[in-house]
Design a protein around this motif. Structure first.
Motif, PDB file in Angstrom:
ATOM      1  N   ARG A 187      -1.181   7.588  -4.824  1.00 52.21           N
ATOM      2  CA  ARG A 187      -1.254   7.314  -3.380  1.00 52.21           C
ATOM      3  C   ARG A 187      -2.717   7.221  -2.921  1.00 52.21           C
ATOM      4  O   ARG A 187      -3.089   6.325  -2.152  1.00 52.21           O
ATOM      5  N   GLU A 188      -3.532   8.139  -3.394  1.00 51.81           N
ATOM      6  CA  GLU A 188      -4.953   8.124  -3.036  1.00 51.81           C
ATOM      7  C   GLU A 188      -5.628   6.838  -3.499  1.00 51.81           C
ATOM      8  O   GLU A 188      -6.429   6.245  -2.762  1.00 51.81           O
ATOM      9  N   PRO A 229       0.807  -1.233   0.000  1.00 51.96           N
ATOM     10  CA  PRO A 229       0.000   0.000   0.000  1.00 51.96           C
ATOM     11  C   PRO A 229       0.836   1.278   0.000  1.00 51.96           C
ATOM     12  O   PRO A 229       0.384   2.314  -0.498  1.00 51.96           O
ATOM     13  N   HIS A 230       2.078   1.216   0.542  1.00 55.00           N
ATOM     14  CA  HIS A 230       2.918   2.409   0.552  1.00 55.00           C
ATOM     15  C   HIS A 230       3.763   2.531  -0.718  1.00 55.00           C
ATOM     16  O   HIS A 230       4.600   3.420  -0.812  1.00 55.00           O
ATOM     17  N   GLU A 256      -4.465   3.789  -1.432  1.00 55.18           N
ATOM     18  CA  GLU A 256      -5.057   3.847  -0.082  1.00 55.18           C
ATOM     19  C   GLU A 256      -6.537   3.489  -0.114  1.00 55.18           C
ATOM     20  O   GLU A 256      -7.031   2.745   0.747  1.00 55.18           O
ATOM     21  N   HIS A 304      -6.836  -0.260  -0.621  1.00 51.27           N
ATOM     22  CA  HIS A 304      -6.323  -0.993   0.546  1.00 51.27           C
ATOM     23  C   HIS A 304      -7.299  -0.924   1.718  1.00 51.27           C
ATOM     24  O   HIS A 304      -7.493  -1.914   2.444  1.00 51.27           O
ATOM     25  N   LEU A 305      -7.944   0.223   1.910  1.00 52.02           N
ATOM     26  CA  LEU A 305      -8.877   0.393   3.022  1.00 52.02           C
ATOM     27  C   LEU A 305     -10.308   0.009   2.659  1.00 52.02           C
ATOM     28  O   LEU A 305     -11.244   0.270   3.426  1.00 52.02           O
TER      29      LEU A 305
END
Length: 358
Positions: A63-64, A25-26, A67, A70-71
């Motif tokens: 990145r958005e 995720p990072h 994330e 992933h969430l």
């Protein structure tokens, strides 16, 4: 043992022509498939030491998306972006799909080159054009040959009847000369279909060197011919002489187009560049490996109105050209299960010959 997130599972992605990454995720890269390695010109091991965000033009957007998936805010994220490749390569526009991976902390990133669909459609259209024109040319050439022989023979008989009257036999000489010129044109149209290919082991760089030598003999002054070879490319099976003719037709066409700038003392350059390509589709058949020969020039470019028709017979953008060189080159390459395509702009025209490797 094979399981979610294992290298054995990811290995299946090497069979795809789309670019695939498995990331954290990072952004840390866990896996990169062969298509990604090829496009980015780096090894899988090198990719695993970097972050996904090192190669993208709009990192905040990525990145958005990572994330959000992933969430579990969204099941998948789709957007358009650009990949930053080698320093001298232009960014590659891609369509991106981010989805959950097999493991709990893995994300799957699929990237399709935005121009890939257009290229495949262009390849299919080119193949259809060549197949359609092949039968047309063969039938038309045979229809022309029969009356041509009669026309030439009648002109020769008429010349005998006229005796020594040079004022009149000049007309019969014109008829014979023009009949011979048309016969030569018909022979060139039929040339690729007359003889079975003489297949042997072929080295693409031997072909390039032969063509280069012929170009420099024809243009000893004003033309620079540069090489940029990938010497790791293996030999392949093909008809050496036919492939030399195909490459020579393209290179000669480029040199002839640049003759005016040579006459003005301006730089004129042709580059032979060879590269390996992976997971290539040619004629609806997938090949694990293929070679690419790029023949590039810095001439005026192909006129915009001709770019979709340059491989059709009797289409030429040069005064005095027959319009057969590129058509015959395409016919020869397609007989080797390959394809030629072209990208052109003022100051840079690149013909790419793609041939499958066993």
């Amino acid at each position: 043992m094979t399981g979610p997130g294992s290298p054995e599972t990811w290995a299946a992605f090497d069979l795809l022509t789309t670019l695939v990454l498995v990331v954290r995720p990072h952004g840390a890269v866990i896996f990169a498939n062969a298509a990604f390695e090829d496009q980015m010109r780096l090894s899988r091991r090198s990719a695993q030491r970097q972050s996904l965000f090192d190669w993208v033009a709009d990192a905040p957007r990525w990145r958005e998306s990572l994330e959000a998936v992933h969430l579990n805010r969204v099941a998948a994220s789709r957007f358009e972006s650009q990949l930053l490749r080698a320093p001298h390569d232009e960014p590659m526009p891609v369509l991106v799909l981010v989805s959950a991976g097999a493991g709990p902390d893995e994300l799957l990133v699929e990237m399709i080159e935005a121009t890939q669909q257009t290229r495949q459609e262009r390849e299919e259209r080119s193949l259809s054009q060549v197949l359609a024109s092949k039968d047309l040319i063969r039938n038309l050439a045979h229809e022309i040959k029969n009356p041509l022989g009669g026309l030439r023979g009648a002109a020769q008989l008429l010349a005998l009847e006229l005796g020594g009257d040079r004022g009149l036999t000049e007309y019969t000489d014109v008829i014979v000369h023009e009949a011979d010129r048309l016969q030569l044109l018909v022979d060139r149209l039929l040339a690729p279909h007359r003889h079975a290919p003489e297949v042997s082991d072929v080295n693409i760089h031997e072909i390039c060197e032969r063509v280069r030598a012929l170009l420099l003999v024809e243009h000893p002054k004003g033309l620079a011919v540069r090489r940029d070879y990938d010497i790791s490319l293996p030999d392949f099976r093909g008809d050496r002489e036919q492939l030399i003719q195909a490459a020579l037709n393209i290179a000669q066409n480029a040199a002839q187009v640049m003759e005016p700038q040579m006459a003005r003392g301006e730089p004129a350059e042709i580059v032979f560049r060879t590269r390996v390509a992976r997971q290539v589709t040619l004629g609806k058949q997938r090949w694990k490996l293929a070679l690419e020969l790029h023949i590039e020039d810095n001439g005026p470019g192909v006129p915009a109105e001709l770019r979709d028709r340059i491989f059709l017979p009797l289409v030429s953008g040069r005064e005095g050209g027959t319009g057969l060189g590129l058509h015959l080159a395409q016919t020869i390459v397609q007989a080797h299960q390959g394809l030629i395509d072209c990208e052109s702009a003022v100051g840079r025209t690149s013909f790419r010959i793609t041939l499958p490797l066993p």
